[in-house]
Design a protein around this motif. Sequence first.
Motif, PDB file in Angstrom:
ATOM      1  N   VAL A   1      20.023 -13.504  -9.156  1.00 44.02           N
ATOM      2  CA  VAL A   1      21.064 -13.276  -8.151  1.00 44.02           C
ATOM      3  C   VAL A   1      21.529 -14.639  -7.633  1.00 44.02           C
ATOM      4  O   VAL A   1      20.961 -15.212  -6.706  1.00 44.02           O
ATOM      5  N   PRO A   2      22.575 -15.204  -8.262  1.00 39.56           N
ATOM      6  CA  PRO A   2      23.044 -16.543  -7.883  1.00 39.56           C
ATOM      7  C   PRO A   2      24.048 -16.520  -6.732  1.00 39.56           C
ATOM      8  O   PRO A   2      24.686 -15.491  -6.472  1.00 39.56           O
ATOM      9  N   LEU A   3      24.173 -17.647  -6.065  1.00 37.29           N
ATOM     10  CA  LEU A   3      25.275 -17.844  -5.118  1.00 37.29           C
ATOM     11  C   LEU A   3      26.540 -18.045  -5.949  1.00 37.29           C
ATOM     12  O   LEU A   3      26.508 -18.748  -6.967  1.00 37.29           O
ATOM     13  N   PRO A   4      27.682 -17.441  -5.560  1.00 38.28           N
ATOM     14  CA  PRO A   4      28.881 -17.516  -6.394  1.00 38.28           C
ATOM     15  C   PRO A   4      29.657 -18.830  -6.252  1.00 38.28           C
ATOM     16  O   PRO A   4      30.801 -18.868  -5.806  1.00 38.28           O
ATOM     17  N   ALA A   5      29.008 -19.932  -6.619  1.00 37.43           N
ATOM     18  CA  ALA A   5      29.655 -21.244  -6.683  1.00 37.43           C
ATOM     19  C   ALA A   5      29.165 -21.894  -7.974  1.00 37.43           C
ATOM     20  O   ALA A   5      27.987 -21.755  -8.327  1.00 37.43           O
ATOM     21  N   GLN A   6      30.024 -22.618  -8.680  1.00 34.88           N
ATOM     22  CA  GLN A   6      29.735 -23.054 -10.032  1.00 34.88           C
ATOM     23  C   GLN A   6      28.375 -23.747 -10.183  1.00 34.88           C
ATOM     24  O   GLN A   6      27.606 -23.430 -11.086  1.00 34.88           O
ATOM     25  N   GLY A   7      28.052 -24.685  -9.298  1.00 32.48           N
ATOM     26  CA  GLY A   7      26.790 -25.411  -9.414  1.00 32.48           C
ATOM     27  C   GLY A   7      25.577 -24.516  -9.298  1.00 32.48           C
ATOM     28  O   GLY A   7      24.535 -24.789  -9.905  1.00 32.48           O
ATOM     29  N   HIS A   8      25.691 -23.436  -8.534  1.00 29.17           N
ATOM     30  CA  HIS A   8      24.594 -22.485  -8.350  1.00 29.17           C
ATOM     31  C   HIS A   8      24.564 -21.481  -9.505  1.00 29.17           C
ATOM     32  O   HIS A   8      23.495 -21.156 -10.027  1.00 29.17           O
ATOM     33  N   LEU A   9      25.738 -20.989  -9.893  1.00 27.33           N
ATOM     34  CA  LEU A   9      25.829 -20.072 -11.026  1.00 27.33           C
ATOM     35  C   LEU A   9      25.235 -20.716 -12.285  1.00 27.33           C
ATOM     36  O   LEU A   9      24.489 -20.082 -13.036  1.00 27.33           O
TER      37      LEU A   9
ATOM     38  N   ARG B   1      32.221 -13.921 -15.509  1.00 28.83           N
ATOM     39  CA  ARG B   1      33.138 -14.405 -16.549  1.00 28.83           C
ATOM     40  C   ARG B   1      33.258 -15.932 -16.493  1.00 28.83           C
ATOM     41  O   ARG B   1      33.240 -16.611 -17.521  1.00 28.83           O
ATOM     42  N   GLN B   2      33.342 -16.468 -15.288  1.00 21.94           N
ATOM     43  CA  GLN B   2      33.465 -17.910 -15.094  1.00 21.94           C
ATOM     44  C   GLN B   2      32.271 -18.663 -15.665  1.00 21.94           C
ATOM     45  O   GLN B   2      32.426 -19.646 -16.402  1.00 21.94           O
ATOM     46  N   VAL B   3      31.059 -18.217 -15.316  1.00 18.03           N
ATOM     47  CA  VAL B   3      29.878 -18.965 -15.735  1.00 18.03           C
ATOM     48  C   VAL B   3      29.681 -18.870 -17.244  1.00 18.03           C
ATOM     49  O   VAL B   3      29.222 -19.829 -17.882  1.00 18.03           O
ATOM     50  N   LYS B   4      30.058 -17.755 -17.858  1.00 16.87           N
ATOM     51  CA  LYS B   4      29.956 -17.629 -19.317  1.00 16.87           C
ATOM     52  C   LYS B   4      30.961 -18.541 -20.010  1.00 16.87           C
ATOM     53  O   LYS B   4      30.641 -19.194 -21.008  1.00 16.87           O
ATOM     54  N   LEU B   5      32.171 -18.581 -19.475  1.00 15.33           N
ATOM     55  CA  LEU B   5      33.229 -19.396 -20.069  1.00 15.33           C
ATOM     56  C   LEU B   5      32.882 -20.883 -20.024  1.00 15.33           C
ATOM     57  O   LEU B   5      33.207 -21.647 -20.937  1.00 15.33           O
ATOM     58  N   ARG B   6      32.181 -21.300 -18.965  1.00 15.47           N
ATOM     59  CA  ARG B   6      31.883 -22.724 -18.770  1.00 15.47           C
ATOM     60  C   ARG B   6      30.507 -23.129 -19.311  1.00 15.47           C
ATOM     61  O   ARG B   6      30.101 -24.276 -19.130  1.00 15.47           O
ATOM     62  N   LEU B   7      29.829 -22.218 -19.940  1.00 15.83           N
ATOM     63  CA  LEU B   7      28.529 -22.562 -20.510  1.00 15.83           C
ATOM     64  C   LEU B   7      28.682 -23.670 -21.539  1.00 15.83           C
ATOM     65  O   LEU B   7      29.551 -23.621 -22.396  1.00 15.83           O
TER      66      LEU B   7
END
Length: 485
Positions: free
Chosen positions: A30-38, A65-71
């Motif tokens: 359960v991440p915080l919804p900010a890129q560095g945390h995701l 979707r964001q975190v998968k795209l930026r993996l």
Amino acid sequence: QNQPPKLDQLKITLQNENLEHLTKVVVVMVPLPAQGHLNQLLHLSHVITTYGIPVHYAGSASHNRQVKLRLNGWDSQSLTNIHFNDFELPSYNSPPPNIDHSNPFPQHSQPLLEATMHLRQPVFHFMKQLSIKYSRVVVIHDNSMAYVVQDVKLIPNGEAYNFIPICAFTYFTSVWESMPQEEKLFKVDRNDIPECMPSKEGCVSEEMLEFLVNLLKCLGFESGWLYNTSRVIDGRYVELLEKLSSAKGKNIKHYALGPFNPVVVKSESGKNRNQCLKWLDEQVKGSVIYVSFGSTTSLTDDQIEELANGLERCGEKFIWVLRRADPNDVFAEADKVKRPQLRSGYEERIKDRGIVVKDWAPQLEILAHPSVGGLMSHCGWNSCMESMSMGVPILAWPMHSDQPMNSFFVSNMLRIGVLMRDWEHRDEIVKSSEIENAVKTLMVSEKGMEMKKRVEELDKAVRGSVAERGISYLERDAFIAHISR
């Protein structure tokens, strides 16, 4: 939104005979919804799946979707091993990112964080569903998501682990300095808390600080704390946090499992290879400085102009990621963010020496490239860990939050970086001449070469820590053994 939702307070009861056939453990992130945390918890998800444990990654559809795209750094096929669970957030006011040199903290994110509090009931319902199928439900939650997952304590076969998304040094020193003297039940060596550390002033807005403090009051139900660090980096501070827990009578375990990011990076090949990586292929080893300030910082137009001039004058090769801070929804709200502009002709003038990337860049792959010899960074903990695990020294330019302390840690404690500016001068524009000198110091001076040697030694130690029988490797094994007991 600050009132807990009404829940059925009757605890779930599972008959012993129903548990006998349940032998598997499942993990819920359960991440915080900010890129560095995701990003950090997605990396950890990959690590845990290598042990054959199913992992569910819980967030909004947009942020998943964001975190998968930026993996980057992993084979993209590895995502198929992680179950992404999309939860719906209520509508909320979402202002665009603020561009204010005197207050760079991403205050626009507070409405989003308040909206995530509504995930408490659906996440609890999801955990209940899993509790019927698995012998143990292990919830790993961002430190600031304790409110959402607190009802795991109502599940007999559920347990939670609090993830600290920042440096152990930064976390311990911040906690220790904020504690009343009478609560400090042991002494700390003066070398552990240096006198010249940056102040907390200007790191977080008062509104956000109050909001986060209220969220942290929900903690106390967790079975352990997890850190994205290795004990070869700041193990002393993990030990102090362990000691602090014991002194307070808390019987919880602390695990330093990092770095979460892979230390051997898998890069896309062929036509899918990012253009900046193709450009790096043509450069001399260690000759390029990578410039990036993360996903929560927007430089002012004046500062962009000074940075552009400094990079042009320094004579060194560079990749500069020039973009504004992420909006709360990077897909639906992209049009709200005005793209930063460079003066006409700039990119043509520097085309033989540098490139400007105006979209998301694969940072881990860039730092892993042998042509990269330095990083100019805001010093978010993701960037620090990635830089250390790739042997790249840091030109530290903190903007907000934990970044001033992280910058102090890498420059003063580890001595693998140099400060771009002191935190007390954070309101001032950094001039092009200062930028030019700082880049030269990092990339070509004797001082810079010494930093390069130290970070390469640290890189070797970090890689060794996650190699077989290394300290982080063994700690990961211990954590997996504990949750699978």
